[in-house]
Scaffold this active site. Structure first.
Site, PDB file in Angstrom:
ATOM      1  N   TRP A 180       0.910  -1.191   0.065  1.00 19.01           N
ATOM      2  CA  TRP A 180      -0.026   0.158  -0.030  1.00 19.01           C
ATOM      3  C   TRP A 180       0.960   1.184  -0.043  1.00 19.01           C
ATOM      4  CZ3 TRP A 180      -0.615   3.890   3.941  1.00 19.01           C
ATOM      5  CH2 TRP A 180      -1.340   5.030   3.413  1.00 19.01           C
ATOM      6  N   GLU A 221      -3.135  -3.139  -2.264  1.00 20.28           N
ATOM      7  CA  GLU A 221      -3.995  -2.336  -1.974  1.00 20.28           C
ATOM      8  C   GLU A 221      -4.623  -0.954  -2.366  1.00 20.28           C
ATOM      9  OE1 GLU A 221      -3.552  -1.707   2.469  1.00 20.28           O
ATOM     10  OE2 GLU A 221      -5.515  -1.182   2.936  1.00 20.28           O
ATOM     11  N   LYS A 223      -7.009   2.803  -2.690  1.00 21.51           N
ATOM     12  CA  LYS A 223      -7.693   3.535  -1.802  1.00 21.51           C
ATOM     13  C   LYS A 223      -8.402   4.686  -2.389  1.00 21.51           C
ATOM     14  CE  LYS A 223      -6.452   6.034   2.740  1.00 21.51           C
ATOM     15  NZ  LYS A 223      -5.752   5.994   3.948  1.00 21.51           N
ATOM     16  N   ASP A 254      -9.937  -3.074   1.106  1.00 20.87           N
ATOM     17  CA  ASP A 254      -9.974  -2.451   2.686  1.00 20.87           C
ATOM     18  C   ASP A 254     -11.473  -1.945   2.772  1.00 20.87           C
ATOM     19  OD1 ASP A 254      -9.944  -0.242   4.730  1.00 20.87           O
ATOM     20  OD2 ASP A 254      -7.674  -0.752   4.977  1.00 20.87           O
ATOM     21  N   HIS A 257     -11.677   1.889   2.310  1.00 19.22           N
ATOM     22  CA  HIS A 257     -11.073   2.558   1.220  1.00 19.22           C
ATOM     23  C   HIS A 257     -12.102   2.998  -0.066  1.00 19.22           C
ATOM     24  CE1 HIS A 257      -6.691   1.655   2.340  1.00 19.22           C
ATOM     25  NE2 HIS A 257      -7.295   2.265   3.255  1.00 19.22           N
ATOM     26  N   HIS A 281      -8.816  -6.029   4.152  1.00 25.05           N
ATOM     27  CA  HIS A 281      -8.476  -5.369   5.293  1.00 25.05           C
ATOM     28  C   HIS A 281      -9.936  -4.864   6.068  1.00 25.05           C
ATOM     29  CE1 HIS A 281      -4.087  -3.990   5.165  1.00 25.05           C
ATOM     30  NE2 HIS A 281      -4.228  -5.205   5.107  1.00 25.05           N
ATOM     31  N   ASP A 289     -12.219   7.210   6.331  1.00 28.82           N
ATOM     32  CA  ASP A 289     -11.230   5.775   6.686  1.00 28.82           C
ATOM     33  C   ASP A 289     -10.740   6.179   8.083  1.00 28.82           C
ATOM     34  OD1 ASP A 289      -9.857   3.452   6.234  1.00 28.82           O
ATOM     35  OD2 ASP A 289      -8.236   4.393   5.308  1.00 28.82           O
ATOM     36  N   ASP A 291     -10.851   3.862  10.498  1.00 27.57           N
ATOM     37  CA  ASP A 291     -10.115   2.941  11.079  1.00 27.57           C
ATOM     38  C   ASP A 291     -10.844   2.493  12.636  1.00 27.57           C
ATOM     39  OD1 ASP A 291      -8.306   1.737   8.882  1.00 27.57           O
ATOM     40  OD2 ASP A 291      -7.529   3.514   9.139  1.00 27.57           O
ATOM     41  N   ASP A 321      -7.661  -4.087  10.008  1.00 25.32           N
ATOM     42  CA  ASP A 321      -6.972  -2.896   9.711  1.00 25.32           C
ATOM     43  C   ASP A 321      -7.879  -1.993  10.380  1.00 25.32           C
ATOM     44  OD1 ASP A 321      -5.410  -1.012   9.163  1.00 25.32           O
ATOM     45  OD2 ASP A 321      -5.734  -1.017   6.945  1.00 25.32           O
TER      46      ASP A 321
HETATM   47  C1  LIG Z   1      -0.898   0.415   8.086  1.00 27.21           C
HETATM   48  C2  LIG Z   1      -1.543  -0.321   6.906  1.00 27.21           C
HETATM   49  O1  LIG Z   1      -0.678  -0.664   5.922  1.00 27.21           O
HETATM   50  C3  LIG Z   1      -2.511   0.843   6.366  1.00 27.21           C
HETATM   51  O2  LIG Z   1      -3.625   0.904   7.447  1.00 27.21           O
HETATM   52  C4  LIG Z   1      -2.999   0.539   5.077  1.00 27.21           C
HETATM   53  O3  LIG Z   1      -3.480  -0.710   4.836  1.00 27.21           O
HETATM   54  C5  LIG Z   1      -4.248   1.505   4.968  1.00 27.21           C
HETATM   55  O4  LIG Z   1      -5.392   0.990   4.890  1.00 27.21           O
HETATM   56  C6  LIG Z   1      -4.082   2.631   4.508  1.00 27.21           C
HETATM   57  O5  LIG Z   1      -5.096   3.443   4.767  1.00 27.21           O
HETATM   58 MN   LIG Z   2      -5.567  -1.279   4.751  1.00 27.66          MN
END
Ligand SMILES: C[C@H](O)[C@H](O)[C@@H](O)C(=O)CO
Ligand SMILES: [Mn+2]
Length: 414
Positions: A180, A221, A223, A254, A257, A281, A289, A291, A321
């Site tokens: 990523w 990955e 986004k 993810d 994303h 993810h 995003d 998390d 994630d």
């Molecule tokens: C730390 C990870 O690589 C990161 O969260 C990545 O996976 C991501 O989702 C960035 O938005």
């Molecule tokens: Mn991710």
């Protein structure tokens, strides 16, 4: 009669065997992300400001500050989670007295993790780290216009793949190496194509050395946007979907994303027709995003439902994630991982053939009656039985264990 026996009978009336579901659930590894344990800080001497548009917020005490603390926290967390799982390591979590820059990392810097993982009987996955470094402060890495910066990151990516392949060989289980990059533009770029061509060429160079797929599985990955790169992300969904198909890599989806109302559950069957394997993810975006720790909510249930219904579990690596520094970090791992498992269990407890038959026969009334009535079935008793069989606490016992561990690490401070 025990609660579980009653529950098993209730599911049997729907034609579902709970013991079969529990055996299946036991075999599904979840890749727990190391970065939840320390708010995505890592163990390097820091050289850059760039967070790559990701941000942990909060100041709850107990953050792991060393590899040993992180491993202790992980050991506790795994002991609260039924089944055998994996750890997803990022390159910035090296464990070494040496201080190599990102373009100089080697397997030896991660060897303590491998030795530890063997003793814990957990699998390992890996990620190059393309953020938190002064050469990423423009929010451009593999697509940077400067060839020197691109070369630096290509070298980092190559070394990460070598390390991941070595880990996979040592562990006897393919290591997923997820790429990523944060690359993007804050304001509207005039030449998106040039940036995407540079990213493509860098990825080609980075992944040119071939490795045995029994040891290394490359993933990319995508986004939508990040903080500071609102106008354009170079590695968008369309970019990586095409790239992963062309190069026969895993596509990492993810959950944070995409546009806020998109759920990756709908994408799984679609991309599965063109890809051998998928990486997830599992995350919880709130407005962006963000998390957040995953809940047992409709989004997660829908993803699990699709994985089971489309028979994708064998072809999907499930990674997590999320990172929340406002709560106990070990509790966050345990709650999130168990929620993923609970969602999978619910999906496995569906009377799938009856539901599919109703749908194929255009009997949408029966489909709706079944999906709604099934919501009242005693899933909790089946989950409790799983915890008992796997010898991990549940309910109030779990809460007490999480609280006691958090109390034991509070003195570490923030
Ligand atoms: C730390 C990870 O690589 C990161 O969260 C990545 O996976 C991501 O989702 C960035 O938005
Ligand atoms: Mn991710």
């Amino acid at each position: 009669m025990s609660d579980y026996k009653n529950a098993a009978d209730a599911f049997a009336a729907w034609g579902v065997d709970t013991d079969t579901a529990l055996e299946r659930l036991k075999s599904i590894p979840i890749s727990m992300h190391c970065w939840q344990g320390d708010d995505v800080v890592g163990f390097e001497k820091k050289s850059g400001n760039s967070g790559g548009g990701i941000q942990a917020t909060g100041n709850h005490p107990g953050r792991a500050r060393t590899p040993d603390e992180l491993r202790a926290d992980l050991e506790f967390s795994y002991s609260m989670i039924p089944g055998n799982h994996r750890l997803n390591l990022h390159a910035m979590y090296l464990d070494s007295d040496e201080t190599p820059d990102r373009d100089a990392i080697e397997y030896k810097h991660f060897e303590p993790w491998v030795e530890w993982a063997k003793t814990q009987k957990i699998g390992l996955d890996f990620n190059p780290t393309f953020f938190a470094h002064d050469k990423a402060d423009d929010n451009l890495t593999l697509s940077h216009p400067d060839q020197g910066i691109r070369d630096f990151w290509i070298e980092h990516g190559k070394r990460s793949r070598d390390i991941a392949a070595h880990i996979g060989r040592e562990m006897g289980s393919a290591c997923v190496n997820n790429i990523w990059v944060p690359d993007g533009y804050k304001d509207i770029p005039v030449d998106r194509l040039a940036a995407r061509k540079r990213l493509e060429a860098s990825l080609d160079a980075m992944t040119a050395p071939s490795h045995d797929k029994a040891h290394l599985l490359d993933a990319v990955e995508s986004k939508l946007f990040g903080i500071g790169v609102e106008a354009c992300t170079v590695g968008s969904h369309e970019f990586y979907l095409g790239y992963a198909i062309r190069k026969q890599m895993l596509l990492c989806l993810d959950m944070g994303h995409f546009h806020p109302t998109e759920n990756i559950a709908d994408k799984l069957s679609a991309v599965s027709l063109s890809l051998d394997r998928i990486l997830l993810h599992v995350s919880r975006p709130m407005r962006w995003d963000s998390d957040h720790v995953i809940l047992l909510n409709d989004d997660i249930l829908a993803v699990a439902q699709e994985l089971v219904s489309a028979d994708l579990l064998e072809r999907t690596s499930i990674g997590l994630d999320f990172f929340d520094a406002t709560i106990s970090r070990t509790a966050a791992w345990v709650i999130g991982t168990r929620n993923m498992q609970k969602a999978l269990l619910r999906a496995m407890l569906q009377p799938l053939s009856q539901l599919k038959k109703a749908e194929t026969g255009l009997d949408f009334t029966s489909r709706l009656m079944m999906t709604e009535e099934m919501k009242d079935l005693p899933y909790g008793a089946v989950w409790s039985e799983f915890c008992n069989r796997m010898d991990v606490p549940n309910g109030l016992h779990l809460i007490r264990s999480l609280e006691a561990y958090q109390a034991s690490v509070t003195e570490r401070g923030v």
